[in-house]
Scaffold this motif. Structure first.
Motif, PDB file in Angstrom:
ATOM      1  N   VAL A 203      27.839 -19.892  28.061  1.00  0.00           N
ATOM      2  CA  VAL A 203      27.911 -18.913  29.226  1.00  0.00           C
ATOM      3  C   VAL A 203      26.592 -18.432  29.516  1.00  0.00           C
ATOM      4  CG1 VAL A 203      28.590 -16.499  29.917  1.00  0.00           C
ATOM      5  CG2 VAL A 203      30.413 -18.071  28.782  1.00  0.00           C
ATOM      6  N   GLN A 204      25.744 -18.351  28.315  1.00  0.00           N
ATOM      7  CA  GLN A 204      24.504 -17.792  28.748  1.00  0.00           C
ATOM      8  C   GLN A 204      23.603 -18.702  29.293  1.00  0.00           C
ATOM      9  OE1 GLN A 204      23.300 -14.681  27.969  1.00  0.00           O
ATOM     10  NE2 GLN A 204      21.319 -14.889  28.244  1.00  0.00           N
ATOM     11  N   LYS A 205      23.694 -19.987  29.054  1.00  0.00           N
ATOM     12  CA  LYS A 205      22.994 -21.151  29.854  1.00  0.00           C
ATOM     13  C   LYS A 205      23.232 -21.013  31.281  1.00  0.00           C
ATOM     14  CE  LYS A 205      22.547 -24.485  26.349  1.00  0.00           C
ATOM     15  NZ  LYS A 205      22.856 -25.882  25.739  1.00  0.00           N
ATOM     16  N   LEU A 206      24.465 -20.588  31.782  1.00  0.00           N
ATOM     17  CA  LEU A 206      24.892 -20.499  32.993  1.00  0.00           C
ATOM     18  C   LEU A 206      24.190 -19.413  33.685  1.00  0.00           C
ATOM     19  CD1 LEU A 206      26.331 -21.929  35.512  1.00  0.00           C
ATOM     20  CD2 LEU A 206      28.304 -20.611  34.601  1.00  0.00           C
ATOM     21  N   ILE A 207      24.511 -18.141  33.288  1.00  0.00           N
ATOM     22  CA  ILE A 207      24.328 -16.851  33.746  1.00  0.00           C
ATOM     23  C   ILE A 207      22.746 -16.322  33.680  1.00  0.00           C
ATOM     24  CG2 ILE A 207      26.681 -16.343  33.834  1.00  0.00           C
ATOM     25  CD1 ILE A 207      26.074 -14.327  31.488  1.00  0.00           C
ATOM     26  N   VAL A 208      22.206 -16.631  32.383  1.00  0.00           N
ATOM     27  CA  VAL A 208      20.880 -16.260  32.249  1.00  0.00           C
ATOM     28  C   VAL A 208      20.487 -14.826  32.693  1.00  0.00           C
ATOM     29  CG1 VAL A 208      18.360 -17.106  32.080  1.00  0.00           C
ATOM     30  CG2 VAL A 208      20.086 -18.773  32.506  1.00  0.00           C
ATOM     31  N   LYS A 209      20.997 -13.912  31.785  1.00  0.00           N
ATOM     32  CA  LYS A 209      20.761 -12.421  32.428  1.00  0.00           C
ATOM     33  C   LYS A 209      19.323 -12.242  31.933  1.00  0.00           C
ATOM     34  CE  LYS A 209      25.283 -10.847  32.324  1.00  0.00           C
ATOM     35  NZ  LYS A 209      26.146  -9.707  31.707  1.00  0.00           N
TER      36      LYS A 209
END
Length: 209
Positions: A203-209
């Motif tokens: 998920v982090q790869k996609l959203i990169v907050k």
């Protein structure tokens, strides 16, 4: 976020407890993050069970009471007879059964389609709920681990590090609740934790907050 565009999440007592174990996620509990994004519901007997297992970081009882859902389509007895072919006055697995009734009632009486059944009682999932819960393609079925992944996706202030810490905290609490558990259960718990950490990283790869 409008309440009409939120998920309506029917939460069992074990999940509610797990989501209020700590308040050190940027000064909040997981439940506080969750209630900012979703509408929380449960049946009255789950509310009573939560009160028997109160943690210091739970909302006050009067606030918690607002999440109790009153049936409109059928009674709990009618739901039990239809869903489980018997009525035992709700004594065995009552919260899990009645929360399923709440979830279905929200669809049948109000037409809600953004429904989630949140449960950490894995014995009930494998047992009493196994047939009925999976008979209705009207809702998603989440654990507290899924709530954490959802928060990473949908809450702007819930970060990857908070998500990883939350996964580890709940996993550790599950281990503490059953210190004499068999090796196979421990291995399953570790595997489950690692799988959810992988989900967080994806998920982090996609959203990169």
């Amino acid at each position: 976020m409008s309440k009409y565009h939120r998920y309506n999440c029917v939460v069992d007592a074990s999940s509610y407890v797990n989501l209020t174990l700590f308040n050190d996620y940027a000064g909040k509990t997981l439940l506080e993050f969750f209630t900012e994004q979703a509408n929380i519901h449960f049946c009255r007997c789950v509310n009573q069970e939560i009160n028997r297992h109160r943690t210091e970081f739970m909302p006050k009882p009067l606030t918690q009471e607002k999440s109790v859902y009153n049936l409109q389509y059928k009674t709990f007895k009618e739901y039990e007879l239809k869903l489980f072919d018997e009525y035992d006055e709700g004594k065995k697995n009552r919260g899990e059964k009645w929360n399923l009734a709440v979830t279905l009632d929200m669809f049948l009486s109000k037409g809600y389609k953004n429904l989630v059944y949140v449960i950490d009682d894995f014995n009930a999932l494998r047992g009493v709920l196994k047939t009925s819960l999976y008979s209705f393609p009207l809702y998603q079925i989440w654990s507290s681990f899924d709530v954490i992944v959802y928060l990473l996706i949908d809450h702007k202030n819930f970060t990857r590090d908070l998500a990883i810490n939350a996964l580890k905290d709940i996993n550790a609490n599950l281990a503490n609740d059953d210190p004499k558990t068999k090796r196979e259960k421990t291995e399953r718990r570790i595997t489950n934790l690692n799988n959810y950490i992988k989900k967080i990283e994806r998920v982090q790869k996609l959203i990169v907050k």
